[in-house]
Motif scaffolding. Structure first.
Motif, PDB file in Angstrom:
ATOM      1  N   GLU A   1      13.601  30.862 -22.289  1.00 16.82           N
ATOM      2  CA  GLU A   1      13.840  29.480 -22.408  1.00 16.82           C
ATOM      3  C   GLU A   1      14.774  28.951 -21.305  1.00 16.82           C
ATOM      4  O   GLU A   1      14.478  27.892 -20.636  1.00 16.82           O
ATOM      5  CB  GLU A   1      14.443  28.873 -23.662  1.00 16.82           C
TER       6      GLU A   1
ATOM      7  N   GLU B   1      13.327  22.554 -22.103  1.00 17.18           N
ATOM      8  CA  GLU B   1      13.589  23.925 -22.146  1.00 17.18           C
ATOM      9  C   GLU B   1      15.107  24.292 -22.393  1.00 17.18           C
ATOM     10  O   GLU B   1      15.431  25.144 -22.983  1.00 17.18           O
ATOM     11  CB  GLU B   1      12.967  24.704 -20.683  1.00 17.18           C
TER      12      GLU B   1
ATOM     13  N   VAL C   1       5.880  32.215 -24.099  1.00 23.64           N
ATOM     14  CA  VAL C   1       6.683  31.498 -24.862  1.00 23.64           C
ATOM     15  C   VAL C   1       6.153  31.495 -26.317  1.00 23.64           C
ATOM     16  O   VAL C   1       7.129  32.073 -27.265  1.00 23.64           O
ATOM     17  CB  VAL C   1       7.169  30.185 -24.574  1.00 23.64           C
TER      18      VAL C   1
ATOM     19  N   HIS D   1      15.649  23.634 -25.973  1.00 26.80           N
ATOM     20  CA  HIS D   1      15.282  24.871 -26.558  1.00 26.80           C
ATOM     21  C   HIS D   1      16.250  25.977 -26.549  1.00 26.80           C
ATOM     22  O   HIS D   1      16.538  26.582 -27.398  1.00 26.80           O
ATOM     23  CB  HIS D   1      14.037  25.497 -25.738  1.00 26.80           C
TER      24      HIS D   1
ATOM     25  N   GLN E   1       5.536  24.089 -30.224  1.00 30.42           N
ATOM     26  CA  GLN E   1       5.237  24.791 -28.884  1.00 30.42           C
ATOM     27  C   GLN E   1       3.544  24.802 -28.902  1.00 30.42           C
ATOM     28  O   GLN E   1       3.075  24.848 -27.882  1.00 30.42           O
ATOM     29  CB  GLN E   1       5.683  26.447 -29.086  1.00 30.42           C
TER      30      GLN E   1
HETATM   31 FE   LIG Z   1      10.799  26.013 -24.631  1.00 33.71          FE
END
Ligand SMILES: [Fe+2]
Length: 185
Positions: A39, A72, A119, A75, A149
């Motif tokens: 991430e 990101e 990911v 996350h 996601q």
């Molecule tokens: Fe992500």
């Protein structure tokens, strides 16, 4: 409260000394560390891509990747905070130097789609290990993350489809750029 006090009350504590209801399997924690690094790499990579577009006057693409970069980082926070909530210490790995050279917009978006797919695979692997170690807390934690996601993959696939369709035609790419600017202003 200090860890010793907690222990005197016979409470379980995690490696950080925080009271925990259920310990975590080492393999699961290690995988979360790896995922956290992914991430953070995505955060740096999308930052670099945002700048690549800004340098070429594509303000919409640049803005889109700026938002993605911030997402990101969020996350990464989500995973770090989850580890803290479970009494773990957060170990941060070294990051990769982001890629900054591309031959076309299609190449940038294809690369980004592949990052999203990687990911997703990592999340799937986390999910399997959580199930295997009967760590339902982690499964529940992962559910909304996997859902968002899937939405990200869909968004990148859509942009990639449109970029391919534009076939390097500047006017088509600038229309797409304007759309992205409107959506991410
Ligand atoms: Fe992500």
């Amino acid at each position: 409260m200090k860890p010793e006090t907690l222990n005197r009350l016979n409470l379980q504590v995690g490696p950080s000394g925080r009271a925990i209801a259920q310990p975590m399997e080492t393999s699961l924690v290690d995988l979360i560390y790896e995922h956290l690094t992914m991430e953070r790499n995505a955060n740096a990579q999308y930052f670099a891509i945002s700048l690549w577009f800004a340098e070429r006057e594509f303000k919409g693409f640049s803005q889109f990747f700026k938002q993605e970069s911030k997402a990101e980082q969020e996350h990464a926070y989500t995973f770090a905070n989850y580890l803290i909530a479970r009494g773990q210490t957060v170990v941060l790995d070294q990051l990769l130097a982001p890629k900054q050279e591309w031959n076309s917009i299609e190449e940038v978006i294809s690369f980004s789609f592949q990052m999203e797919a990687d990911v997703s695979s990592s999340l799937n692997q986390l999910y399997s290990i959580a199930e295997r170690s009967s760590d339902n807390r982690t499964s529940v934690f992962l559910d909304p993350i996997i859902e968002s996601q899937i939405a990200s993959e869909d968004e990148f696939a859509h942009i990639l489809g449109r970029v391919k369709f534009a076939n390097n035609d500047p006017s088509a790419l600038f229309i797409l750029d304007n759309e992205l600017l409107g959506n991410n202003a």
